[in-house]
Every structure is written in structure tokens, then in C-alpha cells.
Design a protein around this motif. Structure first.
Motif, PDB file in Angstrom:
ATOM      1  N   LYS A 142       1.420   5.038   0.702  1.00  0.00           N
ATOM      2  CA  LYS A 142       0.803   6.034   1.546  1.00  0.00           C
ATOM      3  C   LYS A 142       0.776   7.386   0.821  1.00  0.00           C
ATOM      4  O   LYS A 142       1.756   7.777   0.191  1.00  0.00           O
ATOM      5  N   ASP A 177       3.680  -3.903   3.143  1.00  0.00           N
ATOM      6  CA  ASP A 177       3.467  -2.466   3.005  1.00  0.00           C
ATOM      7  C   ASP A 177       4.715  -1.723   2.547  1.00  0.00           C
ATOM      8  O   ASP A 177       4.647  -0.534   2.206  1.00  0.00           O
ATOM      9  N   GLU A 214       6.561   6.016   5.142  1.00  0.00           N
ATOM     10  CA  GLU A 214       6.665   4.958   4.135  1.00  0.00           C
ATOM     11  C   GLU A 214       8.076   4.395   4.197  1.00  0.00           C
ATOM     12  O   GLU A 214       8.997   5.047   4.703  1.00  0.00           O
ATOM     13  N   MET A 217       0.842  -1.192   0.000  1.00  0.00           N
ATOM     14  CA  MET A 217       0.000   0.000   0.000  1.00  0.00           C
ATOM     15  C   MET A 217       0.879   1.245   0.000  1.00  0.00           C
ATOM     16  O   MET A 217       1.712   1.424   0.879  1.00  0.00           O
TER      17      MET A 217
END
Length: 303
Positions: A3, A60, A38, A1
Motif C-alpha cells: 500500500k 496482502d 499495511e 500488494m
């Protein structure tokens, strides 16, 4: 994902050092869980399952991978140019933070010091962490910073040329330091942020890459002379450092060092056209000013 517009980006380049990387990620996992952070990892052609491990255990993390190695500097350029964060934290895959409130201290310092382009962290080099981490060191402006633990104000990064990937390894931080100085950005040492670089310095001389490390270290220093120093300063400094290497290594029978010195001299000749085209020479007064700055804080030792 991915950010949306993170405040902080943690950037790590790695190659075939999965055990080191795994340890680092565990140590900084509390930072990775922050909503404004991140993490980008560049796997530079690993063959030890690094990418698979990241995909499985840290989904992530933003992962990039070179099928074949393109070098540390290439990867750092790519990550710094990809992130949209305000601040980019550069860590080696064998380095981690050992202080509290890292993100808070970074943001507070940059906000309070708008001309700070790079924060240089306090770095302990060693496999075994010391019992005491207290220090009486103060915040100060320095000539440079160390690659294994520093933080970019991304406005400053975007204001200077990329790291020179033809340096391959060593010297890119000093290249950036000179460029920052020319653009009126400062490098500031912030001892409140403590990094442990898990390296046994004494053993490096006996490692197989001693010769290539020495070659790259020598040539990067000479590259910087030709790129940034006033012309009248170059001959004396170049021949003095060459003589010191001959005196300390060649005359003492260090065969690997002798070959490294000859190779570094050959690299100067080979890359001289680049050195000429990319020079951004300091004026005499600029050179005096940067020479008076505090030396780069490379090694911290507990009292």
C-alpha cells in the motif's frame, strides 16, 4: 500488494507458532482490510509452514523470512526500518486487540500529543478473557512500554538508535525508553486501547525455557544500568539485585536459576566493551526526573 504510504503498519514477528498467529490474524482481520493499514510479518526461521500459510491465506500481508533465526529484536528493527507508515503497531503473534476504534484512538492521541513517541497499550495477560473490560485508569506518562502491545510514532523511532539486537530478548523496550527520554520524547499509557496477550504467566516457571528467560531478563536489567545510569548509582543497584536473586532463588535450591544468574554475570563480562561504547548516560537531574515518572504499565487486571 504494497500500500502506498499507509498511515498504520501492524508489525508481527513469529517463529513456529502458527496456531497463535492464525488466531491473531483472524482477530485483527477487520483492521487489515482498512485502506490505510499495511501488515508486515517477519517469519524468523519457522519450520511449521508459517510462510506458506500467510502466502496462501493472507496474500496482502508483506512477508519477510529468515531461513535461520536471527532473533526477535533483529526482526523488529528490520520491520521498523522498512515501513513508511506514520504509526507502527507492534503486536506479538499471541496478542490481539479487544477494544473498539483502535486506529482512531491511536491517530487522535498522537495528533493531540506531538511529543508522544510511543503509546503503551493496556494489556491483559491471560488465556481466558475477563467478563469486564471497564477501567478507571487514566492517560499518563510512564517510564516504559511493553513489547507485546505498543505503537510507535515513527518520527520518534527515526530519532533514536535501533534496538540493540545483542540483547537477543528482553530489555529492548527499556533501552528505547531511555533513548526516547534523552531525546525529549514521551511514552504515554493509553488505557482506551486494550490488548489481550494470550499467555499463562503461572505456567512459565515450569516451561523448558525458564532458565534462558531468567538469564536474559537479569542480564538486560544489568545491561541497562551500565548503559544509562549515573556511575554512582550502578554499584549499589547492581549488587542489591544480585543479592536478591541469590536470596530468593539460589539459597532456596533453584538450580536452574543459579545457572541463569552465573550465565547472566558472564554475559556482562563478555559484552562490557559494547556497554562502554554504546553508553548514553543520564545526568543526575535527568535520572531524578525519569525516576519520578509512573512505572511501566505491564499487567492490567479487571477490578
Amino acid at each position: 500488494m504494497v500500500k502506498d504510504k499507509p498511515t498504520f503498519s501492524i508489525l508481527i514477528t513469529t517463529k513456529n507458532r502458527l496456531s497463535d498467529l492464525r488466531f491473531t490474524l483472524v482477530k485483527i482481520q477487520h483492521l487489515l482490510l482498512q485502506s490505510d493499514v499495511e501488515c508486515i510479518i517477519f517469519d524468523d526461521g519457522s519450520s511449521d509452514g508459517t510462510s506458506s500459510f500467510i502466502e496462501e491465506h493472507f496474500p496482502d500481508i508483506i512477508l519477510f523470512r529468515n531461513q535461520f533465526s536471527k532473533g526477535l529484536i533483529h526482526c523488529r528493527n528490520q520491520m521498523l526500518n522498512l515501513t513508511t507508515a506514520k504509526y507502527a503497531i507492534s503486536l506479538d503473534d499471541d496478542a490481539h486487540f479487544e477494544s473498539d476504534n483502535v486506529l482512531e484512538n491511536i491517530e487522535k492521541h498522537f495528533v493531540s500529543n506531538p511529543k508522544c513517541g510511543v503509546i503503551a497499550c493496556r494489556i491483559f495477560w491471560g488465556l481466558k478473557f475477563p467478563n469486564s473490560t471497564s477501567t478507571n485508569e487514566i492517560i499518563e506518562r510512564t517510564k516504559g512500554f511493553v513489547g507485546c502491545g505498543h505503537v510507535w510514532n515513527m518520527e520518534a523511532w527515526q530519532d533514536i538508535p535501533n534496538y540493540p539486537d545483542w540483547f537477543v530478548f528482553y530489555g529492548e523496550e527499556d533501552f528505547a525508553a531511555f533513548q526516547l527520554f534523552k531525546r525529549a520524547w514521551e511514552i504515554q499509557y493509553l488505557p482506551a486501547i486494550l490488548v489481550q496477550h494470550r499467555v499463562d504467566i503461572k505456567s512459565r516457571r515450569q516451561q523448558n525455557d525458564y532458565q534462558i528467560r531468567l538469564r536474559r531478563s537479569l542480564r538486560s536489567g544489568w545491561y541497562l544500568y551500565f548503559l544509562f545510569y549515573p556511575i554512582n548509582e550502578i554499584p549499589r543497584r547492581f549488587f542489591y539485585t544480585l543479592w536478591m536473586q541469590i536470596k530468593k532463588r539460589v539459597l532456596r535450591g533453584d538450580i536452574k536459576a543459579t545457572f541463569a544468574i552465573l550465565q547472566a554475570l558472564g554475559d556482562i563480562i563478555l559484552n562490557f566493551p559494547k556497554l562502554y561504547r554504546q553508553s548514553n548516560r543520564l545526568k543526575v537531574l535527568e535520572f531524578k526526573e525519569i525516576s519520578n515518572l509512573a512505572e511501566t504499565k505491564i499487567y492490567w487486571h479487571p477490578k
